[in-house]
Design a protein around this motif. Structure first.
Motif, PDB file in Angstrom:
ATOM      1  N   MET A 191       0.751  -1.199   0.084  1.00 26.40           N
ATOM      2  CA  MET A 191      -0.096  -0.142  -0.046  1.00 26.40           C
ATOM      3  C   MET A 191       1.004   1.282  -0.004  1.00 26.40           C
ATOM      4  SD  MET A 191      -2.674  -1.508   2.727  1.00 26.40           S
ATOM      5  CE  MET A 191      -3.566  -0.030   3.008  1.00 26.40           C
ATOM      6  N   ALA A 192       2.082   1.139   0.797  1.00 23.25           N
ATOM      7  CA  ALA A 192       2.847   2.407   0.913  1.00 23.25           C
ATOM      8  C   ALA A 192       3.365   2.498  -0.581  1.00 23.25           C
ATOM      9  CB  ALA A 192       3.942   2.058   1.631  1.00 23.25           C
ATOM     10  N   TRP A 193       3.908   1.676  -1.317  1.00 25.32           N
ATOM     11  CA  TRP A 193       4.368   1.923  -2.643  1.00 25.32           C
ATOM     12  C   TRP A 193       3.367   2.471  -3.731  1.00 25.32           C
ATOM     13  CZ3 TRP A 193       9.084   2.925  -4.031  1.00 25.32           C
ATOM     14  CH2 TRP A 193      10.346   2.569  -3.406  1.00 25.32           C
ATOM     15  N   ARG A 194       2.153   1.893  -3.386  1.00 27.58           N
ATOM     16  CA  ARG A 194       1.314   2.600  -4.250  1.00 27.58           C
ATOM     17  C   ARG A 194       0.931   4.076  -4.022  1.00 27.58           C
ATOM     18  NH1 ARG A 194      -3.562  -1.777  -3.309  1.00 27.58           N
ATOM     19  NH2 ARG A 194      -2.730  -3.483  -4.614  1.00 27.58           N
ATOM     20  N   GLY A 195       0.764   4.132  -2.547  1.00 30.03           N
ATOM     21  CA  GLY A 195       0.848   5.736  -2.047  1.00 30.03           C
ATOM     22  C   GLY A 195       1.798   6.571  -2.527  1.00 30.03           C
ATOM     23  N   ALA A 196       3.277   6.020  -2.890  1.00 30.50           N
ATOM     24  CA  ALA A 196       4.259   6.788  -3.418  1.00 30.50           C
ATOM     25  C   ALA A 196       4.050   7.486  -4.592  1.00 30.50           C
ATOM     26  CB  ALA A 196       5.495   5.821  -3.185  1.00 30.50           C
ATOM     27  N   GLY A 197       3.252   6.808  -5.490  1.00 31.78           N
ATOM     28  CA  GLY A 197       2.979   7.578  -6.823  1.00 31.78           C
ATOM     29  C   GLY A 197       2.758   8.784  -6.856  1.00 31.78           C
ATOM     30  N   PRO A 198       1.648   9.402  -6.202  1.00 33.19           N
ATOM     31  CA  PRO A 198       1.275  10.832  -6.048  1.00 33.19           C
ATOM     32  C   PRO A 198       2.331  11.724  -5.842  1.00 33.19           C
ATOM     33  CG  PRO A 198      -0.460   9.562  -5.157  1.00 33.19           C
ATOM     34  CD  PRO A 198       0.623   8.623  -5.288  1.00 33.19           C
ATOM     35  N   VAL A 199       3.346  11.031  -4.751  1.00 31.33           N
ATOM     36  CA  VAL A 199       4.331  12.129  -4.433  1.00 31.33           C
ATOM     37  C   VAL A 199       5.652  12.029  -5.051  1.00 31.33           C
ATOM     38  CG1 VAL A 199       5.828  12.539  -2.237  1.00 31.33           C
ATOM     39  CG2 VAL A 199       3.219  11.637  -1.902  1.00 31.33           C
ATOM     40  N   PHE A 200       5.869  10.614  -5.357  1.00 32.46           N
ATOM     41  CA  PHE A 200       7.392  10.538  -6.078  1.00 32.46           C
ATOM     42  C   PHE A 200       6.988  10.097  -7.762  1.00 32.46           C
ATOM     43  CE2 PHE A 200       8.074   9.714  -1.697  1.00 32.46           C
ATOM     44  CZ  PHE A 200       8.880  10.630  -1.301  1.00 32.46           C
ATOM     45  N   GLY A 201       6.051   9.766  -7.983  1.00 32.62           N
ATOM     46  CA  GLY A 201       5.995   9.066  -9.602  1.00 32.62           C
ATOM     47  C   GLY A 201       6.174   7.922  -9.822  1.00 32.62           C
ATOM     48  N   THR A 202       6.476   7.061  -8.668  1.00 29.63           N
ATOM     49  CA  THR A 202       6.630   5.639  -8.812  1.00 29.63           C
ATOM     50  C   THR A 202       5.668   4.925  -9.461  1.00 29.63           C
ATOM     51  OG1 THR A 202       5.863   5.209  -6.535  1.00 29.63           O
ATOM     52  CG2 THR A 202       8.110   5.886  -6.711  1.00 29.63           C
ATOM     53  N   SER A 203       6.198   3.814 -10.236  1.00 31.61           N
ATOM     54  CA  SER A 203       5.286   2.888 -10.676  1.00 31.61           C
ATOM     55  C   SER A 203       4.252   2.184  -9.657  1.00 31.61           C
ATOM     56  CB  SER A 203       5.972   1.937 -11.705  1.00 31.61           C
ATOM     57  OG  SER A 203       5.043   1.050 -12.174  1.00 31.61           O
ATOM     58  N   PRO A 204       2.853   1.748 -10.007  1.00 32.70           N
ATOM     59  CA  PRO A 204       2.244   1.049  -9.217  1.00 32.70           C
ATOM     60  C   PRO A 204       2.704  -0.555  -9.259  1.00 32.70           C
ATOM     61  CG  PRO A 204       0.884   1.761 -11.146  1.00 32.70           C
ATOM     62  CD  PRO A 204       2.092   2.302 -10.882  1.00 32.70           C
ATOM     63  N   ALA A 205       3.367  -0.797 -10.343  1.00 34.15           N
ATOM     64  CA  ALA A 205       3.865  -2.187 -10.317  1.00 34.15           C
ATOM     65  C   ALA A 205       4.727  -2.610  -9.269  1.00 34.15           C
ATOM     66  CB  ALA A 205       4.642  -2.221 -11.534  1.00 34.15           C
ATOM     67  N   ILE A 206       5.464  -1.799  -8.652  1.00 31.70           N
ATOM     68  CA  ILE A 206       6.174  -2.168  -7.499  1.00 31.70           C
ATOM     69  C   ILE A 206       5.127  -2.638  -6.389  1.00 31.70           C
ATOM     70  CG2 ILE A 206       7.666  -1.212  -5.524  1.00 31.70           C
ATOM     71  CD1 ILE A 206       8.731   0.680  -7.580  1.00 31.70           C
ATOM     72  N   GLY A 207       4.412  -1.678  -5.888  1.00 24.93           N
ATOM     73  CA  GLY A 207       2.952  -2.000  -5.088  1.00 24.93           C
ATOM     74  C   GLY A 207       2.444  -3.512  -5.405  1.00 24.93           C
ATOM     75  N   ASP A 208       1.833  -3.670  -6.634  1.00 24.30           N
ATOM     76  CA  ASP A 208       1.462  -4.987  -6.976  1.00 24.30           C
ATOM     77  C   ASP A 208       2.230  -6.226  -6.997  1.00 24.30           C
ATOM     78  OD1 ASP A 208      -0.613  -3.399  -7.832  1.00 24.30           O
ATOM     79  OD2 ASP A 208      -0.317  -3.317  -9.937  1.00 24.30           O
ATOM     80  N   ALA A 209       3.688  -5.962  -7.142  1.00 24.49           N
ATOM     81  CA  ALA A 209       4.498  -7.186  -6.969  1.00 24.49           C
ATOM     82  C   ALA A 209       4.663  -7.486  -5.400  1.00 24.49           C
ATOM     83  CB  ALA A 209       5.944  -6.722  -7.218  1.00 24.49           C
ATOM     84  N   VAL A 210       4.602  -6.440  -4.562  1.00 27.93           N
ATOM     85  CA  VAL A 210       4.948  -6.592  -3.032  1.00 27.93           C
ATOM     86  C   VAL A 210       3.532  -7.145  -2.534  1.00 27.93           C
ATOM     87  CG1 VAL A 210       5.215  -5.779  -0.617  1.00 27.93           C
ATOM     88  CG2 VAL A 210       6.554  -4.849  -2.883  1.00 27.93           C
TER      89      VAL A 210
END
Length: 329
Positions: free
Chosen positions: A37-56
């Protein structure tokens, strides 16, 4: 007459068995789900890919299925051991990690299958409320040992708050009232237990070394409370900010105590993962709301620390499993 050079070498090696699978290992699922959930939430702040959160998230689901199968086998073969764990004044609270894991997994899978997420959340909600009644009811028996008042007591209260964390956006007509009930119960339980635990830590002997990592659980009511409040109300206000900042203060204060001279690795170390994940999710939400560079850096550092912590815990746990030490008696 001859003697063995190493007397310990002549002793039988501890037998690895599912009988020794501790319920607190479900904390790994909580930590992994929170990291997803944190890596998904990082998207709006850092523009990270949701794929990281999905993999975890996939790893979290697989971990839950493996642990659920293992603990079911323990229940079928060693029912007395499970009942002893459940009735223990400290270990019994860790059964809340199972229901919290289910609630958090509803958010993990709900992104990809809404109906499945709703079903999993409903199951987790029913189990959480039932467990909370049982655990809270034990307190009214009286004559409790003050040394049993430990941070793990917060887990059932935090579990109730997690109903609203995972279900704040559930579309069912009855979901809002359930979330309100969960926040009410979780808030009051957290306040009472936090006060009792704080008093125990101040006025009684320090926690045993093996329980020191669980001190990080003390931040959970504030960060999970922040997430529950924001998810249900739909906005971040001054009260939410106060919850976040006090949880952050406690984390900085307790981290020195926990990580300065870390205790040897044990499954109990997973107790640090979900509180840190809750802090990371709260920090990312708050940083996205405030939109200041400093808070973005703070949120990024917390996310990095969480990722490293869960990676280390995962490696140590798998090493213990493959070397047959994790489940040794």
């Amino acid at each position: 007459m001859t003697f063995a050079a190493n007397p310990a070498a002549s002793l039988p090696a501890p037998r690895s068995s599912v009988k020794h699978l501790p319920v607190n290992l479900f904390g790994a699922v909580m930590g992994l789900s929170g990291l997803s959930m944190a890596w998904r939430g990082a998207g709006p702040v850092f523009g990270t890919s949701p794929a990281i959160g999905d993999a975890v998230g996939v790893v979290a689901v697989l971990a839950f299925l493996a642990l659920a199968a293992g603990y079911l086998a323990k229940w079928l073969r060693y029912r007395d051991a499970v009942l002893a764990e459940f009735n223990h004044p400290v270990a019994g609270n860790f059964f809340g990690t199972i229901t919290i894991a289910i609630l958090l997994l509803s958010s993990v899978v709900g992104v990809h299958h809404e109906a499945l997420g709703q079903a999993v959340w409903t199951l987790g909600t029913v189990l959480t409320i039932a467990l909370t009644f049982v655990i809270a009811g034990r307190l009214f028996r009286g004559k409790g040992d003050p040394t049993h008042v430990v941070p793990a007591w917060l887990i059932p209260g935090v579990a109730t708050l997690d109903i609203a964390v995972a279900g704040g956006t559930m579309p069912m007509a009855w979901a809002h009232e359930v979330n309100l009930f969960a926040i009410a119960v979780g808030t009051m339980m957290a306040l009472v237990f936090f006060t009792m635990i704080f008093s125990r830590l101040v006025h009684h002997d320090p926690l045993p070394a093996g329980m020191v990592p669980s001190l990080i659980i003390l931040i959970a009511p504030f960060e999970v409370g922040f997430l529950a409040y924001v998810n249900v109300t739909g906005h971040i206000d001054m009260f939410a900010g106060m919850l976040f900042y006090f949880g952050l203060f406690l984390f900085l204060l307790l981290s020195w105590r926990v990580f300065r001279r870390p205790a040897p690795f044990a499954p109990s170390w997973w107790a640090i993962s979900f509180p840190m994940a809750a802090l990371s999710n709260a920090a990312l939400k708050y940083a996205a709301h405030v939109q200041t560079g400093v808070l973005a850096w703070v949120a990024g550092l917390i996310l990095l620390a969480l990722t490293v912590a869960i990676a280390v815990l995962s490696v140590r746990t798998l090493h213990g499993l493959f070397t047959q030490r994790l489940l040794a008696g």
